[in-house]
Design a protein around this motif. Structure first.
Motif, PDB file in Angstrom:
ATOM      1  N   GLY A  70       0.874  -1.058   0.014  1.00  0.00           N
ATOM      2  CA  GLY A  70      -0.099   0.127   0.006  1.00  0.00           C
ATOM      3  C   GLY A  70       1.052   0.948  -0.074  1.00  0.00           C
ATOM      4  N   ALA A  71       0.545   2.279  -0.811  1.00  0.00           N
ATOM      5  CA  ALA A  71       1.324   3.527  -0.809  1.00  0.00           C
ATOM      6  C   ALA A  71       0.423   4.427  -0.533  1.00  0.00           C
ATOM      7  N   HIS A  72       0.741   5.034   1.127  1.00  0.00           N
ATOM      8  CA  HIS A  72      -0.304   5.941   1.424  1.00  0.00           C
ATOM      9  C   HIS A  72      -0.031   7.235   1.069  1.00  0.00           C
ATOM     10  N   ALA A  73      -0.820   7.725   0.296  1.00  0.00           N
ATOM     11  CA  ALA A  73      -0.712   9.089  -0.132  1.00  0.00           C
ATOM     12  C   ALA A  73      -1.608  10.246   0.435  1.00  0.00           C
ATOM     13  N   SER A  74      -1.473  10.906   1.307  1.00  0.00           N
ATOM     14  CA  SER A  74      -2.449  11.939   1.632  1.00  0.00           C
ATOM     15  C   SER A  74      -3.189  12.815   1.006  1.00  0.00           C
ATOM     16  N   GLY A  75      -4.441  12.959   0.934  1.00  0.00           N
ATOM     17  CA  GLY A  75      -5.126  14.123   0.027  1.00  0.00           C
ATOM     18  C   GLY A  75      -5.716  15.085   0.967  1.00  0.00           C
ATOM     19  N   PHE A  76      -5.711  14.909   2.374  1.00  0.00           N
ATOM     20  CA  PHE A  76      -6.326  15.446   3.321  1.00  0.00           C
ATOM     21  C   PHE A  76      -5.167  15.906   4.391  1.00  0.00           C
ATOM     22  N   GLU A  77      -5.626  17.026   5.414  1.00  0.00           N
ATOM     23  CA  GLU A  77      -4.538  17.312   6.207  1.00  0.00           C
ATOM     24  C   GLU A  77      -4.683  16.069   7.450  1.00  0.00           C
ATOM     25  N   PRO A  78      -5.763  15.706   7.877  1.00  0.00           N
ATOM     26  CA  PRO A  78      -5.641  14.649   9.018  1.00  0.00           C
ATOM     27  C   PRO A  78      -4.748  13.353   8.590  1.00  0.00           C
ATOM     28  N   SER A  79      -4.619  13.113   7.426  1.00  0.00           N
ATOM     29  CA  SER A  79      -3.817  11.821   6.986  1.00  0.00           C
ATOM     30  C   SER A  79      -2.412  12.099   6.754  1.00  0.00           C
ATOM     31  N   ALA A  80      -2.057  13.403   6.880  1.00  0.00           N
ATOM     32  CA  ALA A  80      -0.625  13.529   6.367  1.00  0.00           C
ATOM     33  C   ALA A  80       0.454  13.126   7.396  1.00  0.00           C
ATOM     34  N   VAL A  98       2.966  -1.116   3.944  1.00  0.00           N
ATOM     35  CA  VAL A  98       2.785   0.075   3.530  1.00  0.00           C
ATOM     36  C   VAL A  98       3.861   1.102   3.548  1.00  0.00           C
ATOM     37  N   VAL A  99       3.985   1.932   2.659  1.00  0.00           N
ATOM     38  CA  VAL A  99       4.963   2.940   2.433  1.00  0.00           C
ATOM     39  C   VAL A  99       4.258   4.155   2.558  1.00  0.00           C
ATOM     40  N   VAL A 100       4.696   5.178   3.492  1.00  0.00           N
ATOM     41  CA  VAL A 100       3.979   6.411   3.409  1.00  0.00           C
ATOM     42  C   VAL A 100       4.760   7.687   2.597  1.00  0.00           C
ATOM     43  N   ASP A 101       3.968   7.751   1.504  1.00  0.00           N
ATOM     44  CA  ASP A 101       4.458   8.831   0.471  1.00  0.00           C
ATOM     45  C   ASP A 101       4.242  10.352   1.101  1.00  0.00           C
ATOM     46  N   VAL A 102       5.166  10.650   1.955  1.00  0.00           N
ATOM     47  CA  VAL A 102       5.028  11.892   2.808  1.00  0.00           C
ATOM     48  C   VAL A 102       4.844  13.021   2.079  1.00  0.00           C
ATOM     49  N   GLU A 103       5.453  13.416   1.108  1.00  0.00           N
ATOM     50  CA  GLU A 103       5.507  14.573   0.057  1.00  0.00           C
ATOM     51  C   GLU A 103       5.170  14.152  -1.374  1.00  0.00           C
ATOM     52  N   LEU A 104       4.458  13.093  -1.701  1.00  0.00           N
ATOM     53  CA  LEU A 104       3.879  12.613  -2.861  1.00  0.00           C
ATOM     54  C   LEU A 104       4.941  12.583  -3.764  1.00  0.00           C
ATOM     55  N   GLU A 105       6.230  11.986  -3.469  1.00  0.00           N
ATOM     56  CA  GLU A 105       7.298  11.793  -4.277  1.00  0.00           C
ATOM     57  C   GLU A 105       7.028  10.500  -5.245  1.00  0.00           C
ATOM     58  N   LEU A 106       6.629   9.192  -4.554  1.00  0.00           N
ATOM     59  CA  LEU A 106       6.174   8.362  -5.320  1.00  0.00           C
ATOM     60  C   LEU A 106       4.952   8.562  -6.485  1.00  0.00           C
TER      61      LEU A 106
END
Length: 247
Positions: A70-80, A98-106
């Motif tokens: 799972g590549a988690h990419a936040s689209g809302f503030e609470p999930s950032a 799960v990899v956390v795509d913190v700054e949407l690099e992936l």
């Protein structure tokens, strides 16, 4: 759908991204096994709908060789916040990496278009199949089986809306912030964080973690009216609508 070309290589995972449920993975070290990657966000109801299928494929096909990520990419503030993602992964019982795509690099490496989005790579690390949005579960599972060289009964649709050939009615567009007003949808959700209570058409919904909360659900798509009251201690970031079966 099957990729139009078979020479698209899987992008590498940026080395500094945090991982959950596993030590950091490298895409080039996955050669020899198919890899299924899904971009998701725990604050998006569409992502919540696809999680059971991702979990089932992980459970069914891990031993035959499939790697689910799972590549988690936040689209809302609470999930950032990566710690909020970690808590959500535990709460939602996500057992695969799960990899956390913190700054949407992936996300940018993939040229991804939205949530959820599935990418299935073959044993050589080349794109074999992809799907945007909900649905297409039978198609994805058949492609997984094709890569693994096995044939099994497919997972039964978990929701009436997921049945192959189900006719869905278009839903209202998502709206930011607290919203009350008319809508057309099969279900109404809110992206909430904080602690307290919201009321949706008189129904109280308790909030104790950041995420998307289902406020109203219908058997089929309807034209309705939402009256949302947000209690003290709760923030509403958006109201989202998911499709339902056509009336």
């Amino acid at each position: 759908m099957r990729a139009p070309v078979d020479h698209i290589e899987a992008p590498a995972f940026p080395s500094r991204l945090p991982w959950i449920n596993v030590a950091p993975l490298r895409m080039d070290q996955q050669r020899g096994r198919p890899v299924l990657i899904e971009f998701w966000d725990f604050c998006r109801p569409n992502s919540i709908h696809t999680l059971p299928y991702m979990t089932a494929w992980h459970e069914r096909y891990d031993s035959p060789g499939l790697r689910v990520i799972g590549a988690h990419a936040s689209g809302f503030e609470p999930s950032a916040d990566p710690e909020a993602v970690r808590a959500a992964v535990d709460r939602l019982q996500v057992r695969y990496p799960v990899v956390v795509d913190v700054e949407l690099e992936l996300w940018r490496e993939y040229g991804n278009l939205g949530w959820p989005a599935r990418y299935l790579f073959n044993q050589e690390g080349r794109l074999f199949h992809y799907h945007y949005g909900e649905g297409g579960y039978d198609e994805t599972e058949r492609e997984i089986q094709a890569l693994l060289g096995i044939e099994r009964p497919l997972i039964t649709a978990l929701r009436p809306e997921d049945e192959p050939g189900a006719l869905l009615a278009p839903q209202s567009d998502d709206v930011p912030g607290p919203f009350s007003g008319p809508y057309e949808a099969g279900a109404v959700w809110a992206v909430l964080d904080g602690a307290g209570t919201v009321s949706a058409n008189g129904r109280a919904v308790s909030v104790d973690h950041p995420g998307c909360y289902e406020l109203i659900s219908h058997q089929r798509s309807v034209a309705g009216e939402l009256e949302l009251e947000v209690g003290e201690g709760v923030r509403c970031h958006a109201v989202c609508f998911t499709p339902g079966l056509a009336p």
